[in-house]
Design a protein around this motif. Sequence first.
Motif, mmCIF file in Angstrom:
data_model
loop_
_atom_site.group_PDB
_atom_site.id
_atom_site.type_symbol
_atom_site.label_atom_id
_atom_site.label_comp_id
_atom_site.label_asym_id
_atom_site.label_seq_id
_atom_site.Cartn_x
_atom_site.Cartn_y
_atom_site.Cartn_z
ATOM 1 N N HIS A 73 11.645 -56.845 -7.322
ATOM 2 C CA HIS A 73 11.430 -55.384 -7.283
ATOM 3 C C HIS A 73 11.828 -54.762 -8.635
ATOM 4 O O HIS A 73 11.086 -53.960 -9.208
ATOM 5 C CB HIS A 73 12.277 -54.817 -6.134
ATOM 6 C CG HIS A 73 12.371 -53.330 -6.086
ATOM 7 N ND1 HIS A 73 11.658 -52.561 -5.186
ATOM 8 C CD2 HIS A 73 13.108 -52.452 -6.820
ATOM 9 C CE1 HIS A 73 11.949 -51.284 -5.382
ATOM 10 N NE2 HIS A 73 12.836 -51.190 -6.357
ATOM 11 N N GLU A 74 12.965 -55.173 -9.164
ATOM 12 C CA GLU A 74 13.437 -54.612 -10.444
ATOM 13 C C GLU A 74 12.547 -55.074 -11.604
ATOM 14 O O GLU A 74 12.292 -54.304 -12.534
ATOM 15 C CB GLU A 74 14.898 -55.011 -10.711
ATOM 16 C CG GLU A 74 15.907 -54.645 -9.622
ATOM 17 C CD GLU A 74 15.929 -53.168 -9.255
ATOM 18 O OE1 GLU A 74 15.509 -52.339 -10.068
ATOM 19 O OE2 GLU A 74 16.341 -52.843 -8.126
ATOM 20 N N HIS A 77 9.813 -52.656 -11.749
ATOM 21 C CA HIS A 77 10.160 -51.431 -12.492
ATOM 22 C C HIS A 77 10.013 -51.679 -13.996
ATOM 23 O O HIS A 77 9.479 -50.853 -14.726
ATOM 24 C CB HIS A 77 11.620 -51.032 -12.225
ATOM 25 C CG HIS A 77 11.837 -50.317 -10.922
ATOM 26 N ND1 HIS A 77 11.152 -49.180 -10.557
ATOM 27 C CD2 HIS A 77 12.714 -50.563 -9.899
ATOM 28 C CE1 HIS A 77 11.578 -48.768 -9.367
ATOM 29 N NE2 HIS A 77 12.521 -49.592 -8.944
ATOM 30 N N GLU A 102 9.561 -46.192 -6.683
ATOM 31 C CA GLU A 102 10.116 -47.181 -5.753
ATOM 32 C C GLU A 102 8.985 -47.870 -4.976
ATOM 33 O O GLU A 102 9.017 -49.085 -4.778
ATOM 34 C CB GLU A 102 11.108 -46.530 -4.783
ATOM 35 C CG GLU A 102 12.424 -46.104 -5.412
ATOM 36 C CD GLU A 102 13.134 -47.234 -6.149
ATOM 37 O OE1 GLU A 102 13.028 -48.393 -5.734
ATOM 38 O OE2 GLU A 102 13.769 -46.946 -7.172
#
Length: 179
Positions: A73-74, A77, A102
């Motif tokens: 997930h990061e 980003h 998000e």
Amino acid sequence: MSSNERIKIIVKRLKIIYKNMSIEEILRERGIVVCPIYGCNISKGAYKMYDDIQYIFINTDLSPEERLETLTHELGHSILHPDVDTYELKSCNCTYFLNKYENQADLFAAEFLLHDNIIENICGCFCEVGDGKSIYDIANDYKVTAELVLIKLSNLDKSKLNKFDLTLDCISVLNTLNC
Ligand SMILES: [Zn+2]
């Protein structure tokens, strides 16, 4: 091209570039600094760019599965919106933008960790018939959360869904996921 389609294509390219590499190896290869956060039960992880260096903060209390999902997930980003500081958005209550970024990172993780062919396993999952697996079975197989499976399903190409002999019950549930 929609934002969701763009994320799917970006993930496909990354998987070709970083074939057979673990998420930790990919982060290292991209020069992303991973910083452990000890004793923090507020956040699983966070991403920040500082002085042109990308940092990912990861909670040390996570299970191996949660750690993999959070790091992915990061990574999302860091690739999709590298200049966005999600810490800052949280602190200024910028809910609209925070949710947007998000959701993009969640979709990135879902596309990265789950194959398109998961649909082949779920034909019976919403119905009483068939020997298909439930969303929870698939989540368990892939060592991800059920939420990630739902996100992946919602981003599947409709033509892929049509190939399968889904019952009306299955189709109505998938429609609620905006498939
Ligand atoms: Zn995030």
